[in-house]
Enzyme design. Structure first.
Site, PDB file in Angstrom:
ATOM      1  N   LYS A  83       0.860  -1.188   0.000  1.00 24.38           N
ATOM      2  CA  LYS A  83       0.000   0.000   0.000  1.00 24.38           C
ATOM      3  C   LYS A  83       0.897   1.239   0.000  1.00 24.38           C
ATOM      4  CE  LYS A  83      -4.354   0.913   2.442  1.00 24.38           C
ATOM      5  NZ  LYS A  83      -4.998   0.747   3.757  1.00 24.38           N
TER       6      LYS A  83
HETATM    7  O1  G3P Z   1      -8.914   1.537   4.892  1.00 23.88           O
HETATM    8  C1  G3P Z   1      -8.803   2.868   5.304  1.00 23.88           C
HETATM    9  C2  G3P Z   1      -9.602   3.064   6.512  1.00 23.88           C
HETATM   10  O2  G3P Z   1      -8.994   2.373   7.551  1.00 23.88           O
HETATM   11  C3  G3P Z   1      -9.822   4.462   6.932  1.00 23.88           C
HETATM   12  O3  G3P Z   1     -10.980   4.445   7.696  1.00 23.88           O
HETATM   13  O4  G3P Z   1     -12.631   5.252   9.286  1.00 23.88           O
HETATM   14  O5  G3P Z   1     -10.192   5.840   9.572  1.00 23.88           O
HETATM   15  O6  G3P Z   1     -11.531   6.879   7.770  1.00 23.88           O
HETATM   16  P1  G3P Z   1     -11.355   5.666   8.637  1.00 23.88           P
END
Ligand code: G3P
Length: 217
Positions: A83
């Site tokens: 990634k």
């Molecule tokens: O895969 C990316 C994800 O982990 C981000 O999620 O909820 O931190 O915006 P969030």
């Protein structure tokens, strides 16, 4: 639609894998930090739990550093996907790793033109963060629709991996918008099974069945 789990917690991943419905895993530096594990050990264990793509994120910000970290991460297991962030350096490193046969998930995508650049750089996955767009009052699912259209217009093969999913409705809307995959926190995956009419329907059926005094076996 492929369903991935967004977690580096092996207990959560074992539980999700038992469903037989999980196609892959995504991690990020925040999730590795939360797990309290050494990254190499955690990624190796996750790759043994889920045979599908497991995204492991580089933290270098320069091209050479991303290449070194990316090659190192890719050697942990054959199902590792490296990634990289959607920066100029990230896409330069993406091009090189893709040319070496290493799959790259380009992350932190917030616009369709960013997604187009990632596809041109050979990304295997593009990760638009829809919840974080919603947070700033921009239509996250709208971005999935835009990327789907751009990729279809030019026959880009990069898979759209909807990320930063916060609700079951996000999953539905991303599926309708044509996302190839969605990565979900475990609690959102668990919530996909739920509907109040399923629960009340089972309750009524079991009550009526009991009244018959029968057993099936
Ligand atoms: O895969 C990316 C994800 O982990 C981000 O999620 O909820 O931190 O915006 P969030």
């Amino acid at each position: 639609m492929q369903l991935f789990i967004d977690s580096a917690d092996v207990a959560e991943l074992h539980a999700a894998a038992a469903s037989g419905l999980i196609d892959g895993v995504t991690t990020n530096p925040s999730l590795i930090a939360k797990s309290g594990r050494k990254m190499k050990e955690a990624i190796a264990e996750i790759c043994s739990i889920i045979p599908g793509p497991v995204s492991a994120e580089a933290v270098a910000t320069d091209v050479e550093g991303m290449l070194s970290e990316g090659r190192y991460l890719a050697r942990i297991a054959s199902n590792v996907v490296v990634k990289l962030p959607l920066t100029e350096n990230g896409l330069r490193a993406c091009r090189t790793l893709a040319d070496e046969g290493i799959r790259v998930n380009v992350t932190l995508c917030f616009s369709a033109v960013q997604a187009m650049l990632a596809a041109k750089a050979g990304a295997y996955f593009i990760s638009p963060f829809i919840g974080r767009l919603d947070d700033i009052k921009v239509d996250g699912v709208g971005l999935i629709r835009e990327i789907r259209k751009v990729y279809d217009n030019y026959n880009f093969r990069t898979q759209v991996l909807a990320a930063s999913i916060r609700t079951p409705e996000h999953v539905r809307d991303c599926a309708l918008a044509g996302a190839d995959c969605a990565t979900l926190p475990p609690k959102i995956f668990a919530a996909l099974y739920k509907h109040p009419l399923t629960d009340s329907g089972i309750e009524a059926f079991l009550k009526d069945w009991k009244s018959t005094g029968q057993s099936i076996l």
